[in-house]
Design an enzyme around this catalytic site. Structure first.
Site, PDB file in Angstrom:
ATOM      1  N   GLY A   1      48.907  34.904  50.661  1.00 48.38           N
ATOM      2  CA  GLY A   1      47.491  35.584  50.542  1.00 48.38           C
ATOM      3  C   GLY A   1      46.582  34.722  51.410  1.00 48.38           C
ATOM      4  O   GLY A   1      46.595  33.393  51.424  1.00 48.38           O
TER       5      GLY A   1
ATOM      6  N   GLY B   1      50.851  28.459  50.161  1.00 46.35           N
ATOM      7  CA  GLY B   1      50.905  28.164  48.799  1.00 46.35           C
ATOM      8  C   GLY B   1      52.511  27.801  48.347  1.00 46.35           C
ATOM      9  O   GLY B   1      53.245  27.462  49.198  1.00 46.35           O
TER      10      GLY B   1
ATOM     11  N   GLY C   1      55.082  29.703  47.688  1.00 40.39           N
ATOM     12  CA  GLY C   1      55.917  30.467  48.477  1.00 40.39           C
ATOM     13  C   GLY C   1      56.436  30.004  49.704  1.00 40.39           C
ATOM     14  O   GLY C   1      57.484  29.552  50.153  1.00 40.39           O
ATOM     15  N   THR C   2      55.175  29.539  50.421  1.00 41.69           N
ATOM     16  CA  THR C   2      55.429  28.850  51.638  1.00 41.69           C
ATOM     17  C   THR C   2      55.946  27.575  51.660  1.00 41.69           C
ATOM     18  O   THR C   2      56.781  27.428  52.480  1.00 41.69           O
ATOM     19  CB  THR C   2      53.735  28.950  52.350  1.00 41.69           C
ATOM     20  OG1 THR C   2      53.508  30.040  52.612  1.00 41.69           O
ATOM     21  CG2 THR C   2      54.237  28.196  53.844  1.00 41.69           C
TER      22      THR C   2
ATOM     23  N   ILE D   1      43.789  30.227  46.573  1.00 44.75           N
ATOM     24  CA  ILE D   1      42.678  30.123  45.514  1.00 44.75           C
ATOM     25  C   ILE D   1      42.831  29.772  44.319  1.00 44.75           C
ATOM     26  O   ILE D   1      42.292  29.266  43.258  1.00 44.75           O
ATOM     27  CB  ILE D   1      41.808  31.575  45.783  1.00 44.75           C
ATOM     28  CG1 ILE D   1      42.503  32.776  45.139  1.00 44.75           C
ATOM     29  CG2 ILE D   1      41.186  31.557  46.958  1.00 44.75           C
ATOM     30  CD1 ILE D   1      41.950  33.984  44.816  1.00 44.75           C
ATOM     31  N   ASP D   2      44.129  30.030  43.897  1.00 40.48           N
ATOM     32  CA  ASP D   2      44.576  29.856  42.346  1.00 40.48           C
ATOM     33  C   ASP D   2      44.731  28.466  42.011  1.00 40.48           C
ATOM     34  O   ASP D   2      44.797  28.127  40.908  1.00 40.48           O
ATOM     35  CB  ASP D   2      46.106  30.573  42.299  1.00 40.48           C
ATOM     36  CG  ASP D   2      46.112  31.963  42.077  1.00 40.48           C
ATOM     37  OD1 ASP D   2      45.111  32.682  42.504  1.00 40.48           O
ATOM     38  OD2 ASP D   2      47.055  32.565  42.153  1.00 40.48           O
TER      39      ASP D   2
ATOM     40  N   ARG E   1      24.784  44.326  26.550  1.00 36.66           N
ATOM     41  CA  ARG E   1      26.200  44.679  26.575  1.00 36.66           C
ATOM     42  C   ARG E   1      27.263  43.500  26.471  1.00 36.66           C
ATOM     43  O   ARG E   1      26.774  42.390  26.931  1.00 36.66           O
ATOM     44  CB  ARG E   1      26.367  45.474  27.861  1.00 36.66           C
ATOM     45  CG  ARG E   1      25.803  46.787  27.969  1.00 36.66           C
ATOM     46  CD  ARG E   1      25.935  47.262  29.514  1.00 36.66           C
ATOM     47  NE  ARG E   1      25.473  48.676  29.516  1.00 36.66           N
ATOM     48  CZ  ARG E   1      24.953  49.277  30.604  1.00 36.66           C
ATOM     49  NH1 ARG E   1      24.946  48.879  31.684  1.00 36.66           N
ATOM     50  NH2 ARG E   1      24.609  50.521  30.629  1.00 36.66           N
TER      51      ARG E   1
ATOM     52  N   MET F   1      41.034  36.448  39.831  1.00 38.47           N
ATOM     53  CA  MET F   1      42.616  36.393  40.228  1.00 38.47           C
ATOM     54  C   MET F   1      43.079  34.802  39.485  1.00 38.47           C
ATOM     55  O   MET F   1      42.233  34.174  38.721  1.00 38.47           O
ATOM     56  CB  MET F   1      42.695  36.223  41.593  1.00 38.47           C
ATOM     57  CG  MET F   1      42.801  37.447  42.263  1.00 38.47           C
ATOM     58  SD  MET F   1      42.992  37.330  44.290  1.00 38.47           S
ATOM     59  CE  MET F   1      43.326  39.124  44.576  1.00 38.47           C
TER      60      MET F   1
ATOM     61  N   GLU G   1      43.668  37.459  35.747  1.00 34.92           N
ATOM     62  CA  GLU G   1      44.383  38.619  35.718  1.00 34.92           C
ATOM     63  C   GLU G   1      45.977  38.515  35.133  1.00 34.92           C
ATOM     64  O   GLU G   1      46.572  39.292  34.531  1.00 34.92           O
ATOM     65  CB  GLU G   1      44.842  38.923  37.106  1.00 34.92           C
ATOM     66  CG  GLU G   1      45.559  37.901  38.078  1.00 34.92           C
ATOM     67  CD  GLU G   1      45.794  38.193  39.335  1.00 34.92           C
ATOM     68  OE1 GLU G   1      45.648  39.214  39.755  1.00 34.92           O
ATOM     69  OE2 GLU G   1      45.996  37.059  40.119  1.00 34.92           O
TER      70      GLU G   1
HETATM   71  O1  F6P Z   1      48.021  33.675  45.153  1.00 35.76           O
HETATM   72  C1  F6P Z   1      46.880  34.240  45.551  1.00 35.76           C
HETATM   73  C2  F6P Z   1      46.500  35.559  44.918  1.00 35.76           C
HETATM   74  O2  F6P Z   1      45.261  35.834  45.492  1.00 35.76           O
HETATM   75  C3  F6P Z   1      46.365  35.803  43.429  1.00 35.76           C
HETATM   76  O3  F6P Z   1      45.522  35.113  42.860  1.00 35.76           O
HETATM   77  C4  F6P Z   1      46.868  37.154  43.478  1.00 35.76           C
HETATM   78  O4  F6P Z   1      47.417  37.532  42.320  1.00 35.76           O
HETATM   79  C5  F6P Z   1      47.551  37.584  44.633  1.00 35.76           C
HETATM   80  O5  F6P Z   1      47.538  36.638  45.557  1.00 35.76           O
HETATM   81  C6  F6P Z   1      47.380  39.030  45.316  1.00 35.76           C
HETATM   82  O6  F6P Z   1      47.970  39.303  46.135  1.00 35.76           O
HETATM   83  P1  F6P Z   1      47.910  40.505  47.139  1.00 35.76           P
HETATM   84  O7  F6P Z   1      46.634  39.947  48.012  1.00 35.76           O
HETATM   85  O8  F6P Z   1      49.089  40.845  47.790  1.00 35.76           O
HETATM   86  O9  F6P Z   1      47.255  41.463  46.417  1.00 35.76           O
END
Ligand code: F6P
Length: 365
Positions: free
Chosen positions: A16, A119, A121-122, A143-144, A179, A186, A239
């Site tokens: 991402g 990140g 995976g890379t 960003i995570d 409210r 994310m 999320e």
């Molecule tokens: O890992 C970064 C991230 O932005 C996560 O926070 C999120 O769950 C995911 O990528 C979203 O991925 P995509 O861009 O495939 O919807």
């Protein structure tokens, strides 16, 4: 011009996108061109482009004026793991090992080094190729903020800034209308964005993946605030947050993705359950990809610039299989294996969690 042995330097951005990618590309490419006289090759769309041989030589003008630009000039993809490459076949999508294609293209383009910005995976892919003898170096992005072996990944600060501003804005409308406002941010496995923005924005409830929550505790907290005269509440939900008696909310499963599960929807669930249980009017906002867009913050531009130039430096020293990393105030290099041992989640005894509790925020536990 310095001698480095680096005549052709490849750069790719994987997974991402996040603010700061272009600042890293610039701080690798500029010194590579200026000080080493190297040719810089941009791999298009991450590892997908490496497998498919989509690359182009970058000119100085390509990497000028991009320090403040979001996204990535190279394009990216989270569907291109060369070792598990999704291929459409008559039988449906098959996941095959296409690493030999990637290696062929790496050699075909005569790369002396390939700097992969991404990140978790890379970094797993960087590690595998480095073990196979390829000249790979990693730069931690997401960003995570969930990569180990570095204090922080670039992109996190920018996302935090956007999330905090959103919470500030929700505060004023929540207060005006009395409210409950639920904001979903994310953070699949780590709650750094929800925790950071929740604390900075003064959220009343923060729900993160590391702390499974109890519905009753959340309802009680919101009702208590209401009884005490605070006629609104702000709930910040990652999320990947889940109730103690339930599971994460999955939006979609896509076999082509490196991580097939796409999360999303916990905010709607929390909002609906709060309104039903407390009778208080509730609204839900999902920030999602807004957090990944736009300009990098000054902090991320600076960090990205340090990361990029250090990545080139360690490549010039032949430190293959290393990742640049922030330790305290210093950017250094660590074996990428250290970064992929486990995800860096929020420690339950972290000072930030304790401080949030001290000011009356609940985590629903
Ligand atoms: O890992 C970064 C991230 O932005 C996560 O926070 C999120 O769950 C995911 O990528 C979203 O991925 P995509 O861009 O495939 O919807």
């Amino acid at each position: 011009m310095k001698k480095s042995g680096l005549k052709r330097v490849g750069i790719l951005t994987g997974g991402g996108d996040c603010p700061g990618l272009n600042a890293v590309i610039r701080s690798i490419a500029k010194p590579a061109m200026t000080y080493f006289g190297a040719t810089v090759v941009g791999i298009v769309d991450g590892f997908e482009g490496l497998v498919e041989g989509r690359m182009r030589e970058l000119a100085p003008k390509d990497v000028g004026g991009i320090v403040n630009v979001g996204g990535t000039i190279l394009g990216t993809s989270n569907k291109g793991n060369p070792f598990m490459f999704p291929v459409e076949t008559p039988k449906g999508i098959e996941v095959l090992d296409y690493s030999s294609h990637a290696i062929h293209n790496y050699k075909d383009w005569h790369l002396d080094a390939l700097i992969a910005i991404g990140g978790d995976g890379t970094m797993h892919i960087v590690d595998k190729f480095a073990d196979m003898g390829l000249h790979f170096v990693g730069v931690p992005k997401t960003i995570d903020n969930d990569l180990s072996a570095t204090d922080v990944t670039f992109g996190y600060d920018s996302a935090l800034t956007v999330a905090t501003e959103a919470i500030d804005r929700l505060h004023t409308t929540a207060s005006a209308h009395h409210r409950v406002m639920v904001v979903e941010v994310m953070g699949r496995y780590a709650g750094w964005i929800a925790l950071g923005s929740g604390v900075a924005g003064g959220a009343d409830v923060i729900l993160i993946p590391e702390i499974p929550f109890h519905w009753d505790r959340v309802f009680e907290h919101v009702l208590l605030r209401s009884k005490r005269g605070s006629r609104f509440s702000i709930i910040c939900v990652a999320e990947g947050a889940k109730p103690a008696d339930g599971e994460v909310v999955v939006k979609e499963t896509d076999k082509k993705r490196t991580d097939p599960i796409r999360l999303g929807g916990i905010g709607e669930l929390v909002g609906a359950r709060i309104q039903e249980a407390t009778g208080l009017e509730t609204r839900v906002v999902v920030l999602g990809h807004v957090l990944r867009g736009g300009s990098p913050s000054p902090y991320d531009r600076i960090l990205a610039t340090k990361y990029g130039s250090m990545a080139l430096q360690i490549a010039s020293e032949g430190k293959w299989g290393y990742m640049v990393s922030l330790r305290g105030n210093e950017v250094t290099a660590v074996p990428v294996k250290e970064a992929i041992l486990k995800l860096r989640t929020v420690p339950l005894d972290s000072q930030l969690i304790l401080s949030a509790r001290a000011v009356g925020t609940t985590f629903g536990d």
